[in-house]
Design an enzyme around this catalytic site. Sequence first.
Site, PDB file in Angstrom:
ATOM      1  CE  LYS A   1      -7.424  -1.149   2.409  1.00 48.13           C
ATOM      2  NZ  LYS A   1      -7.880  -1.677   3.683  1.00 48.13           N
TER       3      LYS A   1
ATOM      4  CG  HIS B   1      -4.108  -2.103  -0.599  1.00 46.29           C
ATOM      5  ND1 HIS B   1      -4.781  -0.907  -0.552  1.00 46.29           N
ATOM      6  CD2 HIS B   1      -3.621  -2.312   0.649  1.00 46.29           C
ATOM      7  CE1 HIS B   1      -4.688  -0.396   0.670  1.00 46.29           C
ATOM      8  NE2 HIS B   1      -3.990  -1.235   1.420  1.00 46.29           N
TER       9      HIS B   1
ATOM     10  CB  SER C   1      -0.950  -0.001   1.188  1.00 42.92           C
ATOM     11  OG  SER C   1      -0.211  -0.049   2.384  1.00 42.92           O
TER      12      SER C   1
HETATM   13  N1  PMP Z   1      -4.013  -5.364   5.364  1.00 43.99           N
HETATM   14  C1  PMP Z   1      -3.519  -4.356   4.626  1.00 43.99           C
HETATM   15  C2  PMP Z   1      -2.363  -4.626   3.709  1.00 43.99           C
HETATM   16  C3  PMP Z   1      -4.061  -3.067   4.712  1.00 43.99           C
HETATM   17  O1  PMP Z   1      -3.571  -2.072   3.981  1.00 43.99           O
HETATM   18  C4  PMP Z   1      -5.147  -2.850   5.606  1.00 43.99           C
HETATM   19  C5  PMP Z   1      -5.800  -1.490   5.777  1.00 43.99           C
HETATM   20  N2  PMP Z   1      -5.389  -0.471   5.011  1.00 43.99           N
HETATM   21  C6  PMP Z   1      -5.623  -3.928   6.353  1.00 43.99           C
HETATM   22  C7  PMP Z   1      -5.035  -5.169   6.211  1.00 43.99           C
HETATM   23  C8  PMP Z   1      -6.747  -3.729   7.335  1.00 43.99           C
HETATM   24  O2  PMP Z   1      -7.949  -3.669   6.657  1.00 43.99           O
HETATM   25  P1  PMP Z   1      -9.234  -2.883   7.215  1.00 43.99           P
HETATM   26  O3  PMP Z   1      -8.957  -1.423   7.013  1.00 43.99           O
HETATM   27  O4  PMP Z   1     -10.312  -3.383   6.320  1.00 43.99           O
HETATM   28  O5  PMP Z   1      -9.382  -3.236   8.631  1.00 43.99           O
END
Ligand code: PMP
Length: 456
Positions: free
Chosen positions: A291, A259, A231
């Site tokens: 997402k 992602h 990310s």
């Molecule tokens: N894994 C990754 C790689 C993330 O980027 C994120 C959140 N940005 C999560 C898990 C957690 O997901 P959530 O925001 O749906 O709790």
Amino acid sequence: MLPQIETCREVSEAILDHMPVKDQYRTQAASATPPPAAEIPVDSYDIAEFPEVRALEQNFAMVREAGLENPYFSVHEGLTNDRTVIGGREMVSWATYNYLGMSGEPEVAAAAKAAIDRFGTSVSASRLVSGEKTIHQELEREIARTIGTEDVVTFVGGHATNETVIGHVVGPGDLVLHDSLAHNSLLQGAVLSGARRRPFPHNDFDAAEKLLAQMRGQYRRVLIVIEGIYSMDGDFSELPKFIALAKRHRALLMVDEAHSIGVMGPRGRGIGEHFGVNPADVDLWMGTLSKALGSCGGYIAGSKTLVRWLKYTVPGFVYSVGLPPAAAGASLGALRLLQRQPERVAKLHANARLFLQLAREAGLDTGPSGGSAIVPVILGNSMNSLRLSRALFARGISVQPILYPAVEERAARLRFFITSSHTPDQIRRTVAAMQEELARIDPAYARSAQRPVSVA
Ligand code: PMP
């Protein structure tokens, strides 16, 4: 400065030492004679005096003194897709994970509303006891069909999914081998598990191989953890190589597709579809519903045996409420829409390619971004990143800066999330605006620009 959004270096360094700071303190405290209450330092019982709280407050002061506004917690007054409304003003938005525009899609909203009408606003219990609903089963079947696994279990949060599942699958005497840019939720899961934790350099498959060759024999289970798309940089793992590595060393492989689900592959079925791998070759496919799938929650996809084991034993599922009907309904609606409209994925890919191409032509440093939905523009200076984001904001463009210590100072950046809803015109105007503002904010950087972007 300010709260970290993704990777948390300070926490991870403490973890690397394999003993959280709290535990060190506890160990010392246990062996010493307890001090009289009057001698207990104020920074151990007054939250406002905690060193980490003071450090945060100092960061806020620094931003105020520089005459800049805090870029976090901007308040959006309605739906965010390619546009958003902040302070009564419509802006182009590059700061949302709504990759396929599913949140705000009338059909997805209707599916969520129908689920509320039928099941209520909460399932009001752990699924194991009385919270199991047909909509959970439908959603899990649909996710399993999308990824190509035998079964799926959903959880109320993506972060919570990683924490509880890693915390459960491995334990003391095991090893978690993870990419150095692993998301905080994966690191927290490793800490919770009590397993040894070893990072390997980002995407460096050979380094992971060497570590495994040295270390595999010393541990009972080894869990290799990688992500579909990373990310911070928008690049991705060479999944087939990691599959072969896990097999060679008899390790388990977990892929976090937060992602990449809905984003990679011609039909948005993720990194597995992109590489054409056999889904059964990954032990744990993790993903979020928050997402591309327009909702909230997390899932683990894998074998029937794995899913049954988790459903009966993993604490974050057994001792937590089931996914709320609206969240399950929205994701189910999004998955069905995605099946009928794979062109959303093609549009996302085309937008991401155009953004990356124009940004590169403009001489902007986009790091290793692989044309996925995430494109960083690396300035290597936190203050300039903050200034650029504010200058763009003033021009009606919303984009989030990523500053030290969330990344190293030389990696400070703006991060653009591209969606299928964006238009080529928005992309052109944004890259052009960035070039113009950079010429003011960081002329040396701007001079490296090769040619202006045409706004035609
Ligand atoms: N894994 C990754 C790689 C993330 O980027 C994120 C959140 N940005 C999560 C898990 C957690 O997901 P959530 O925001 O749906 O709790």
